[in-house]
Enzyme design. Structure first.
Site, PDB file in Angstrom:
ATOM      1  N   LEU A  65      -0.679  -1.829   5.691  1.00  0.00           N
ATOM      2  CA  LEU A  65      -2.087  -2.077   5.929  1.00  0.00           C
ATOM      3  C   LEU A  65      -2.788  -0.765   5.771  1.00  0.00           C
ATOM      4  O   LEU A  65      -3.480  -0.647   6.731  1.00  0.00           O
ATOM      5  CB  LEU A  65      -1.669  -2.825   7.440  1.00  0.00           C
ATOM      6  CG  LEU A  65      -3.953  -3.089   7.976  1.00  0.00           C
ATOM      7  CD1 LEU A  65      -3.941  -4.417   6.843  1.00  0.00           C
ATOM      8  CD2 LEU A  65      -2.868  -3.684   9.342  1.00  0.00           C
ATOM      9  N   PRO A  66      -3.088  -0.712   4.315  1.00  0.00           N
ATOM     10  CA  PRO A  66      -3.679   0.603   4.111  1.00  0.00           C
ATOM     11  C   PRO A  66      -4.802   0.330   4.173  1.00  0.00           C
ATOM     12  O   PRO A  66      -5.336  -0.850   4.439  1.00  0.00           O
ATOM     13  CB  PRO A  66      -3.492   0.204   2.543  1.00  0.00           C
ATOM     14  CG  PRO A  66      -2.223   0.174   2.270  1.00  0.00           C
ATOM     15  CD  PRO A  66      -2.008  -1.747   2.908  1.00  0.00           C
ATOM     16  N   HIS A  67      -5.759   1.143   5.011  1.00  0.00           N
ATOM     17  CA  HIS A  67      -7.338   1.530   5.837  1.00  0.00           C
ATOM     18  C   HIS A  67      -8.144   2.187   5.598  1.00  0.00           C
ATOM     19  O   HIS A  67      -7.257   3.509   5.567  1.00  0.00           O
ATOM     20  CB  HIS A  67      -7.334   1.055   6.997  1.00  0.00           C
ATOM     21  CG  HIS A  67      -6.647   1.195   7.926  1.00  0.00           C
ATOM     22  ND1 HIS A  67      -5.312   1.465   8.095  1.00  0.00           N
ATOM     23  CD2 HIS A  67      -6.660   1.923   8.795  1.00  0.00           C
ATOM     24  CE1 HIS A  67      -4.595   1.888   9.287  1.00  0.00           C
ATOM     25  NE2 HIS A  67      -5.873   2.859   9.522  1.00  0.00           N
ATOM     26  N   ALA A  68      -9.286   2.419   5.499  1.00  0.00           N
ATOM     27  CA  ALA A  68      -9.916   3.589   5.237  1.00  0.00           C
ATOM     28  C   ALA A  68     -11.320   3.492   5.630  1.00  0.00           C
ATOM     29  O   ALA A  68     -11.964   1.799   5.809  1.00  0.00           O
ATOM     30  CB  ALA A  68     -10.069   4.458   3.899  1.00  0.00           C
TER      31      ALA A  68
END
Length: 148
Positions: A65-68
């Site tokens: 769940l890559p997030h930024a």
């Protein structure tokens, strides 16, 4: 339940062939970049990569769940990539990641965005959903599974 327009069929890819975590993040960055006028694939990649340096966003069970946080968007935006073969992602269970949901949230992300992340992580803890996502063979089918 996911917010309306969080993810669309145009931000979903099926059976993508990548060979590394970096290439997976690049794929997600390309899908997420149209989210805002100031977003570019390279700026989104830099933000996702920076977040990964703080600790892997691999959840285990082949999910990441890559997030930024990013300026210039008003609402959260998601993208999903189903990989042909899993890649090493430094997940807590050391399993390769073959399903990744990328997420951009406004820079001033609040509790609602944190709960969105938690909700996504909870959804992906469902083994039946993970298996269905792995069997899906079209972006439309993946979208239906993700938003149900």
């Amino acid at each position: 339940m996911l917010p309306p327009d969080l993810i669309t069929e145009t931000r979903i890819r099926v059976r993508v062939e990548v060979t590394s975590k970096k290439r997976l993040l690049e794929s997600l960055s390309e899908l997420l970049a149209p989210a805002g006028p100031k977003c570019s694939p390279s700026s989104v990649f830099d933000l996702l990569n920076e977040r990964e340096r703080l600790g892997s966003t691999g959840l285990g069970e082949g999910i990441a769940l890559p997030h930024a946080r990013i300026s210039g968007i008003d609402d959260a935006v998601g993208a999903f990539v189903q990989l042909e073969r899993g890649v090493s992602f430094d997940a807590p269970d050391d399993q390769p990641v073959d399903l990744a949901f990328g997420l951009l949230v406004p820079e001033e992300a609040n509790e609602a965005h944190l709960s969105l992340l938690a909700g996504l992580a909870e959804r992906f803890s469902d083994a039946e959903l993970r298996n269905a996502l792995r069997r899906a063979d079209s972006s439309g089918e993946l979208l239906r599974l993700l938003v149900r």
